[in-house]
Motif scaffolding. Structure first.
Motif, PDB file in Angstrom:
ATOM      1  N   ASP A  19       0.816  -1.214   0.000  1.00  0.00           N
ATOM      2  CA  ASP A  19       0.000   0.000   0.000  1.00  0.00           C
ATOM      3  C   ASP A  19       0.852   1.268   0.000  1.00  0.00           C
ATOM      4  OD1 ASP A  19       0.987  -0.162   2.568  1.00  0.00           O
ATOM      5  OD2 ASP A  19      -0.899   0.404   3.536  1.00  0.00           O
ATOM      6  N   SER A  20       2.189   1.132  -0.137  1.00  0.00           N
ATOM      7  CA  SER A  20       3.052   2.306  -0.279  1.00  0.00           C
ATOM      8  C   SER A  20       2.812   2.947  -1.643  1.00  0.00           C
ATOM      9  CB  SER A  20       4.525   1.910  -0.151  1.00  0.00           C
ATOM     10  OG  SER A  20       4.788   1.294   1.075  1.00  0.00           O
ATOM     11  N   LYS A  21       3.205   4.218  -1.756  1.00  0.00           N
ATOM     12  CA  LYS A  21       3.055   4.907  -3.047  1.00  0.00           C
ATOM     13  C   LYS A  21       4.302   5.714  -3.354  1.00  0.00           C
ATOM     14  CE  LYS A  21      -0.112   7.491  -5.967  1.00  0.00           C
ATOM     15  NZ  LYS A  21      -1.516   7.933  -6.160  1.00  0.00           N
ATOM     16  N   LEU A  22       4.777   5.604  -4.597  1.00  0.00           N
ATOM     17  CA  LEU A  22       5.929   6.359  -5.083  1.00  0.00           C
ATOM     18  C   LEU A  22       5.449   7.528  -5.929  1.00  0.00           C
ATOM     19  CD1 LEU A  22       8.970   6.813  -5.731  1.00  0.00           C
ATOM     20  CD2 LEU A  22       8.695   5.166  -7.611  1.00  0.00           C
ATOM     21  N   TRP A  23       5.879   8.729  -5.540  1.00  0.00           N
ATOM     22  CA  TRP A  23       5.630   9.946  -6.310  1.00  0.00           C
ATOM     23  C   TRP A  23       6.960  10.336  -6.940  1.00  0.00           C
ATOM     24  CZ3 TRP A  23       0.555  11.681  -6.100  1.00  0.00           C
ATOM     25  CH2 TRP A  23      -0.235  11.113  -5.095  1.00  0.00           C
ATOM     26  N   ILE A  24       7.021  10.350  -8.260  1.00  0.00           N
ATOM     27  CA  ILE A  24       8.294  10.590  -8.940  1.00  0.00           C
ATOM     28  C   ILE A  24       8.064  11.492 -10.147  1.00  0.00           C
ATOM     29  CG2 ILE A  24       8.095   8.480 -10.351  1.00  0.00           C
ATOM     30  CD1 ILE A  24      11.188   8.171  -9.893  1.00  0.00           C
ATOM     31  N   SER A  25       8.994  12.414 -10.363  1.00  0.00           N
ATOM     32  CA  SER A  25       8.811  13.375 -11.452  1.00  0.00           C
ATOM     33  C   SER A  25       8.923  12.702 -12.812  1.00  0.00           C
ATOM     34  CB  SER A  25       9.838  14.509 -11.328  1.00  0.00           C
ATOM     35  OG  SER A  25       9.645  15.223 -10.129  1.00  0.00           O
ATOM     36  N   THR A  26       9.944  11.854 -12.991  1.00  0.00           N
ATOM     37  CA  THR A  26      10.091  11.164 -14.274  1.00  0.00           C
ATOM     38  C   THR A  26      10.943   9.913 -14.092  1.00  0.00           C
ATOM     39  OG1 THR A  26      10.615  11.506 -16.623  1.00  0.00           O
ATOM     40  CG2 THR A  26      12.180  12.394 -15.031  1.00  0.00           C
ATOM     41  N   ILE A  27      10.744   8.935 -14.981  1.00  0.00           N
ATOM     42  CA  ILE A  27      11.453   7.663 -14.905  1.00  0.00           C
ATOM     43  C   ILE A  27      12.208   7.423 -16.206  1.00  0.00           C
ATOM     44  CG2 ILE A  27      11.216   5.165 -14.607  1.00  0.00           C
ATOM     45  CD1 ILE A  27       8.611   5.710 -13.091  1.00  0.00           C
ATOM     46  N   ASP A  28      13.521   7.148 -16.100  1.00  0.00           N
ATOM     47  CA  ASP A  28      14.345   6.774 -17.246  1.00  0.00           C
ATOM     48  C   ASP A  28      14.443   5.251 -17.312  1.00  0.00           C
ATOM     49  OD1 ASP A  28      14.723   9.448 -17.830  1.00  0.00           O
ATOM     50  OD2 ASP A  28      16.685   9.575 -16.856  1.00  0.00           O
ATOM     51  N   HIS A  29      14.932   4.744 -18.443  1.00  0.00           N
ATOM     52  CA  HIS A  29      14.870   3.299 -18.689  1.00  0.00           C
ATOM     53  C   HIS A  29      16.186   2.561 -18.476  1.00  0.00           C
ATOM     54  CE1 HIS A  29      10.866   3.989 -20.050  1.00  0.00           C
ATOM     55  NE2 HIS A  29      11.250   4.732 -21.066  1.00  0.00           N
ATOM     56  N   GLU A  30      17.282   3.298 -18.215  1.00  0.00           N
ATOM     57  CA  GLU A  30      18.587   2.621 -18.227  1.00  0.00           C
ATOM     58  C   GLU A  30      19.426   2.960 -17.007  1.00  0.00           C
ATOM     59  OE1 GLU A  30      22.639   2.512 -21.023  1.00  0.00           O
ATOM     60  OE2 GLU A  30      20.824   3.493 -21.767  1.00  0.00           O
ATOM     61  N   LEU A  31      20.157   1.966 -16.510  1.00  0.00           N
ATOM     62  CA  LEU A  31      21.239   2.161 -15.548  1.00  0.00           C
ATOM     63  C   LEU A  31      22.540   1.736 -16.215  1.00  0.00           C
ATOM     64  CD1 LEU A  31      19.942   0.740 -12.132  1.00  0.00           C
ATOM     65  CD2 LEU A  31      20.264   3.130 -12.742  1.00  0.00           C
ATOM     66  N   ASP A  32      23.621   2.520 -16.033  1.00  0.00           N
ATOM     67  CA  ASP A  32      24.902   2.103 -16.598  1.00  0.00           C
ATOM     68  C   ASP A  32      25.599   1.111 -15.657  1.00  0.00           C
ATOM     69  OD1 ASP A  32      26.144   3.549 -14.570  1.00  0.00           O
ATOM     70  OD2 ASP A  32      26.725   5.216 -15.849  1.00  0.00           O
ATOM     71  N   LYS A  33      26.808   0.665 -16.010  1.00  0.00           N
ATOM     72  CA  LYS A  33      27.505  -0.356 -15.230  1.00  0.00           C
ATOM     73  C   LYS A  33      27.873   0.125 -13.827  1.00  0.00           C
ATOM     74  CE  LYS A  33      32.159   0.799 -16.863  1.00  0.00           C
ATOM     75  NZ  LYS A  33      33.387   0.283 -17.497  1.00  0.00           N
ATOM     76  N   ASN A  34      27.887   1.460 -13.628  1.00  0.00           N
ATOM     77  CA  ASN A  34      28.190   2.026 -12.323  1.00  0.00           C
ATOM     78  C   ASN A  34      26.945   2.285 -11.482  1.00  0.00           C
ATOM     79  OD1 ASN A  34      31.050   2.225 -12.802  1.00  0.00           O
ATOM     80  ND2 ASN A  34      30.604   3.943 -14.159  1.00  0.00           N
ATOM     81  N   GLY A  35      25.789   1.914 -12.021  1.00  0.00           N
ATOM     82  CA  GLY A  35      24.549   2.109 -11.290  1.00  0.00           C
ATOM     83  C   GLY A  35      24.008   3.518 -11.345  1.00  0.00           C
ATOM     84  N   TYR A  36      24.380   4.281 -12.380  1.00  0.00           N
ATOM     85  CA  TYR A  36      23.869   5.633 -12.554  1.00  0.00           C
ATOM     86  C   TYR A  36      22.766   5.648 -13.607  1.00  0.00           C
ATOM     87  CZ  TYR A  36      27.624   7.500  -9.671  1.00  0.00           C
ATOM     88  OH  TYR A  36      28.469   7.775  -8.625  1.00  0.00           O
ATOM     89  N   ILE A  37      21.789   6.514 -13.367  1.00  0.00           N
ATOM     90  CA  ILE A  37      20.638   6.615 -14.263  1.00  0.00           C
ATOM     91  C   ILE A  37      21.057   7.283 -15.566  1.00  0.00           C
ATOM     92  CG2 ILE A  37      18.303   7.539 -14.524  1.00  0.00           C
ATOM     93  CD1 ILE A  37      18.245   7.686 -11.397  1.00  0.00           C
ATOM     94  N   VAL A  38      20.607   6.716 -16.702  1.00  0.00           N
ATOM     95  CA  VAL A  38      20.891   7.264 -18.032  1.00  0.00           C
ATOM     96  C   VAL A  38      19.550   7.549 -18.732  1.00  0.00           C
ATOM     97  CG1 VAL A  38      22.004   6.838 -20.254  1.00  0.00           C
ATOM     98  CG2 VAL A  38      23.049   5.927 -18.159  1.00  0.00           C
ATOM     99  N   PRO A  39      19.321   8.785 -19.244  1.00  0.00           N
ATOM    100  CA  PRO A  39      20.233   9.935 -19.277  1.00  0.00           C
ATOM    101  C   PRO A  39      20.389  10.657 -17.947  1.00  0.00           C
ATOM    102  CG  PRO A  39      18.153  10.543 -20.278  1.00  0.00           C
ATOM    103  CD  PRO A  39      18.060   9.065 -19.986  1.00  0.00           C
ATOM    104  N   GLY A  40      19.440  10.507 -17.034  1.00  0.00           N
ATOM    105  CA  GLY A  40      19.596  11.057 -15.696  1.00  0.00           C
ATOM    106  C   GLY A  40      19.937  12.525 -15.685  1.00  0.00           C
ATOM    107  N   LEU A  41      20.796  12.913 -14.722  1.00  0.00           N
ATOM    108  CA  LEU A  41      21.249  14.301 -14.665  1.00  0.00           C
ATOM    109  C   LEU A  41      22.643  14.451 -14.057  1.00  0.00           C
ATOM    110  CD1 LEU A  41      20.833  14.959 -11.433  1.00  0.00           C
ATOM    111  CD2 LEU A  41      18.496  15.475 -12.123  1.00  0.00           C
ATOM    112  N   GLY A  42      23.247  13.350 -13.644  1.00  0.00           N
ATOM    113  CA  GLY A  42      24.544  13.421 -12.979  1.00  0.00           C
ATOM    114  C   GLY A  42      24.383  13.182 -11.493  1.00  0.00           C
ATOM    115  N   ASP A  43      25.347  13.638 -10.699  1.00  0.00           N
ATOM    116  CA  ASP A  43      25.323  13.469  -9.249  1.00  0.00           C
ATOM    117  C   ASP A  43      24.569  14.634  -8.622  1.00  0.00           C
ATOM    118  OD1 ASP A  43      26.193  13.725  -6.418  1.00  0.00           O
ATOM    119  OD2 ASP A  43      27.476  12.021  -6.912  1.00  0.00           O
TER     120      ASP A  43
END
Length: 219
Positions: free
Chosen positions: A183-207
């Motif tokens: 019954d938890s709920k996630l509110w998120i502005s936008t979702i990207d489809h990829e993680l790189d080998k370092n576990g960073y979101i692509v295209p994401g935005l950086g750190d």
């Protein structure tokens, strides 16, 4: 776990998301922090529609007025340090909320792409029977959220959990569905489809932490 992606409906939120991503704009740290804060405000407003309300009588200079006001006991918990502007945006709308702060960061023990999430600091009120809002701008693997949930267990069992994030990955969202109550709920502005080998979101935005507050030394 239900997921509400804000960018699925066109709104001014898309402008703030685009500025967070844009390398020609995101170097302005004050604007970067403010855009995260504004997205926190937008998601807090949307989240407020799902709280419980009760009728209250208000005295005006000319008479009586009746209004429905939230009755939930809220605790906002942000993950340091990138979560601070998002926390402030949520707090701008839930100004009576209690506040919790926790550290969760990526530790690279072998100085390579492999990492673990370490939690080393927690300051929190009781969560027993309250509505918990967990805030972290970046939802990559989902392990920060899950580790924080475990660290908060001694604080009591919340009645309801909402998660608030700015940018996430499909993988991270799916992982959270396996560890958080249904019954938890996630509110998120936008979702990207990829993680790189370092576990960073692509295209994401950086750190997000570095963009908010400056580069940090690794340890």
């Amino acid at each position: 776990m239900e997921v509400q992606e804000i960018s699925e409906t066109n709104s001014v939120a898309n402008q703030f998301i685009s500025q967070l991503r844009d390398t020609s704009i995101q170097s302005d740290r004050m604007r970067f922090r403010r855009n995260i804060e504004r997205l926190g405000e937008i998601m807090a407003y949307e989240l407020s529609k799902e709280l419980e309300y009760e009728k209250k009588e208000i005295t005006t200079p000319l008479g009586k007025s009746h209004v429905y006001l939230p009755k939930n006991e809220l605790v906002i918990c942000s993950i340091l340090r990138a979560g601070l502007p998002l926390h402030q945006g949520i707090l701008n709308y839930f100004d009576d909320a209690e506040n919790s702060f926790i550290s969760a960061y990526r530790h690279h023990p072998d100085n390579d792409e492999n990492f673990e999430i370490l939690v080393e600091y927690l300051a929190s009120p009781s969560l027993e029977g309250k509505t918990l809002i967990l805030a972290d701008p970046m939802l990559a693997t989902g392990r920060s959220f899950s580790n924080v949930l475990k660290a908060l267990e001694p604080m009591g069992t919340p009645e309801k959990i909402h998660l608030v994030s700015v940018i996430g990955s499909d993988e991270g969202v799916e992982y959270l569905k396996t560890v958080f109550p249904k019954d938890s709920k996630l509110w998120i502005s936008t979702i990207d489809h990829e993680l790189d080998k370092n576990g960073y979101i692509v295209p994401g935005l950086g750190d997000a932490g570095d963009l908010c507050y400056g580069n940090k030394l690794q340890h």
